[in-house]
Enzyme design. Structure first.
Site: not given
Lengths: 290, 380
Positions: A209, A247
């Site tokens: 990611e 995150h």
């Protein structure tokens, strides 16, 4: 013999008496995971799901012969618990909790590396070896035994990929959550090395990611050292610059950490780029990775 | 949490790093008074939490009270890169002999703090590293060993610094590292660190970003994080404990994980436009998803909603109850498609269906987006 979990693995659950520790111990046992004990300081002598609870990791290791541990310890106490676990001789540790201060993680990483401890996380769903057991929170129904390895920064996306592959009758050798924090205890390329050396794995899927440079560093390593086929998906092409996408490590800073940069590096290293998750099934089948 | 320049400068000053005489104002009258005390020329800096502030017109030098009135009048109430300017830092204008750079960040790959210094201050350090790589040096710090003055001197010596500047600059770096450790920073940076004509140093900018996960044990009085979020939807997200990022599309999203949320946006974006990113993390309850529905429905011109959740650590059946309760209480007719897999999935599907939510049972998120596309089409 699988990497991470095998017939000799004996697992402790730390923070077993908490709400999440209890529930997840139940699910891990349902999946026939060899849980031999739990640790919560001050709760020694009790049991959870039939598992004996100890006050210290050293006592638990002494009594049960445990050699691996999974953490459901509240974030502020993880550093202490991690040092304790390493000092008790445990050599494989899965740190599930999120929101652990980065400065703590830097200390944990250094301590583990100097003592040859393999540790995953923080902010990881853990690890699942289909048919053998799981350490962490992965929902077992989505996984199937096979010969494809998955390494994912995201928990939920590791489930998504395993689910898509299992539906297409492509099984997995092991599914590893590497953790979604800015600093992780074991880097992507080091987990790749374990899969490259594993004779039960024929290929690897990287689920990355935005943010950081794990994928870029892994690309250099793939070009030099990985012979097994690798496919990669990088999530977050619509992530606005400078915004943390849930995150702690998922943030594009300036021109660093973009989907484009990561895909380019991995493609140049010879990996197949998956534009969205569903394409993983056709890639696996085409490369005969079942 | 990124601190405002004036907040970071106070912390730097308390550690003994030389910073300019300065003050913070919210009115032109206040600015005039302060500039009179500091002495002209002064630098006026809009206190907005965004990079590239100078290029966007947020930094001005005023040589006279008339110039100051004009600039503060223009800045206050105006926007810099979409952020309203409420406060201006009025600062002594430094006489620049040369400009250095010092910064400390967390190197995610090595898992260590990395200290970067350069003789090319005043510009983006990434630019300097590209154009003049020999003028940018760095050293990684062993978290257990710490960082010591001799290491700072060695680093600076390799940049060609010597004599008094070598010692004073090493002192600044060591103090900046102390701040970095004490306040659990992700970034601590001085750019530029100005060398004055008398060889003294002055930190004329101050950047400090604190690790959000360490705020609960911070050793300074932490400003309210909600106050620094300008977007009302993003503020509401923070209030209820989820990550919400506002986008300009019209397909809403609730996901139970960051990676899954980003991937769902990627797939939506192939044919439609995502309205937001919303990620619950591992704390789903009935109440939380009820509040997520409230938040999602605050977005105007929404055409449809995708709910994409996994039951790993999350009790998704509880979450589904919150969604359906909201739908029933508010008579929601917005098309909603859900994918919910993992522990207790069948129970979750039943609850969703009872609220008129379309349920997709395939593993791939592409299937949810496909179903939604069938329902609402491409849109504008």
């Amino acid at each position: 013999m699988s990497i991470f979990l095998d017939e000799t693995t004996r697992i402790l659950v730390q923070g077993i008496t908490g709400k999440i520790g209890r529930v997840q111990t139940h699910w891990m046992q349902e999946y026939n995971t060899p849980i031999v004990g739990g640790v919560t300081p001050g709760k020694g002598g009790t049991t959870v799901e039939g598992v004996p609870v100890f006050d210290s990791v050293a006592e638990a290791v002494e009594e049960t012969g445990a050699n691996a541990s999974v953490f459901f310890v509240p974030a502020p106490f993880v550093l202490d618990a991690f040092y304790e676990t390493v000092d008790a001789g445990v050599r494989f540790i899965v740190v599930v909790p999120e929101h652990i201060p980065v400065h703590d993680v830097m200390k944990m990483r250094t301590y583990a590396l100097e003592r040859d401890v393999l540790a995953l996380g923080p902010t990881t769903p853990g690890i699942l070896v289909p048919g053998k057991g799981k350490m962490g929170i992965m929902p077992a129904s989505l996984f199937a035994p096979g010969r494809l390895g998955i390494i994912s920064r995201s928990g939920t996306l590791s489930y998504e990929f395993a689910g898509i592959l299992s539906e297409a009758n492509v099984g997995q050798s092991a599914v590893v959550g590497m953790g979604a924090d800015p600093v992780v205890l074991t880097n992507l390329l080091d987990i790749l090395r374990l899969f490259e050396e594993d004779d039960e794995t024929d290929g690897v899927v990287i689920v990355g990611e935005v943010g950081g440079e794990q994928e870029e560093k892994a690309a250099e390593y793939i070009a030099d050292s990985i012979k097994k086929p690798v496919a990669a998906y990088i999530a977050g092409q619509y992530s606005p610059q400078g915004k943390r996408m849930g995150h702690a490590g998922a943030i594009v800073r300036g021109s660093a950490g973009t989907v484009g940069g990561k895909c380019k590096a991995l493609e140049e290293a010879g990996s197949t780029i998956l534009t969205t998750p569903i394409h993983v099934a056709e890639w696996a089948i085409k490369n005969n990775l079942k | 949490m990124r601190l405002h320049e004036h907040e970071a400068a106070d912390i730097f000053e308390n550690m003994g790093i030389p910073v300019p005489r300065r003050g913070i104002v919210e009115t032109t009258d206040g600015a005039l008074l302060l500039a009179g005390e500091i002495g002209y020329p002064v630098v006026l800096k809009a206190q907005v939490l965004v990079g590239g502030r100078g290029l966007a017109g947020g930094i001005k030098t005023a040589s006279t009270p008339e110039e100051l009135e004009e600039f503060t009048g223009n800045l206050l109430g105006d926007e810099i890169k979409g952020l309203p300017v409420r406060k201006i830092l009025v600062s002594q204008k430094a006489e620049i002999s040369r400009e250095l750079y010092v910064g400390i960040t967390v190197d995610g790959f090595s898992g260590k703090p990395v200290i970067v210094a350069s003789t090319e201050g005043g510009v983006q350090i990434e630019e300097a590293a590209r154009h003049a790589p020999d003028k940018v040096v760095s050293v990684h710090v062993d978290p257990a060993f710490g960082f010591h003055p001799y290491q700072a001197r060695t680093l600076l010596k390799s940049l060609g610094l010597s004599q008094r500047l070598l010692i004073s600059c090493a002192d600044v770096i060591v103090k900046l590292f102390k701040i970095f450790i004490m306040h659990e920073a992700l970034i601590a940076e001085i750019n530029p660190l100005v060398v004055l004509p008398n060889e003294g140093l002055l930190a004329v900018d101050a950047v400090l970003e604190i690790d959000d996960s360490a705020l609960s044990r911070a050793r300074f009085s932490v400003p309210d994080p909600l106050d620094r979020i300008e977007n009302p939807l993003e503020r509401k997200g923070k209030e209820i404990g989820v990550t919400y990022v506002d986008l300009d599309g019209d397909i809403g999203l609730i996901s139970s994980g960051a990676g899954l949320g980003m991937a769902t946006m990627d797939i939506i974006g192939q044919r439609m436009r995502p309205a937001n990113f919303l990620e619950t993390g591992g704390g789903i309850t009935e109440e939380l998803l009820y509040k997520c529905m409230e938040l999602i429905m605050m977005k105007v011109d929404l055409r449809a909603l995708i709910i994409n959740v996994y039951g790993g650590i999350n009790p998704i059946h509880e979450g589904a109850k919150g969604v359906v309760r909201y739908i029933k209480e508010h008579n929601i007719e917005l098309p909603i498609v859900a994918k919910a897999l993992g522990n207790r999935q069948e129970e979750t599907w039943e609850i969703f269906r009872s609220g008129g939510v379309h349920v997709v049972t395939e593993a791939a998120t592409e299937a949810v987006v496909e179903r939604l596309f069938e329902l609402v089409g491409e849109g504008k």
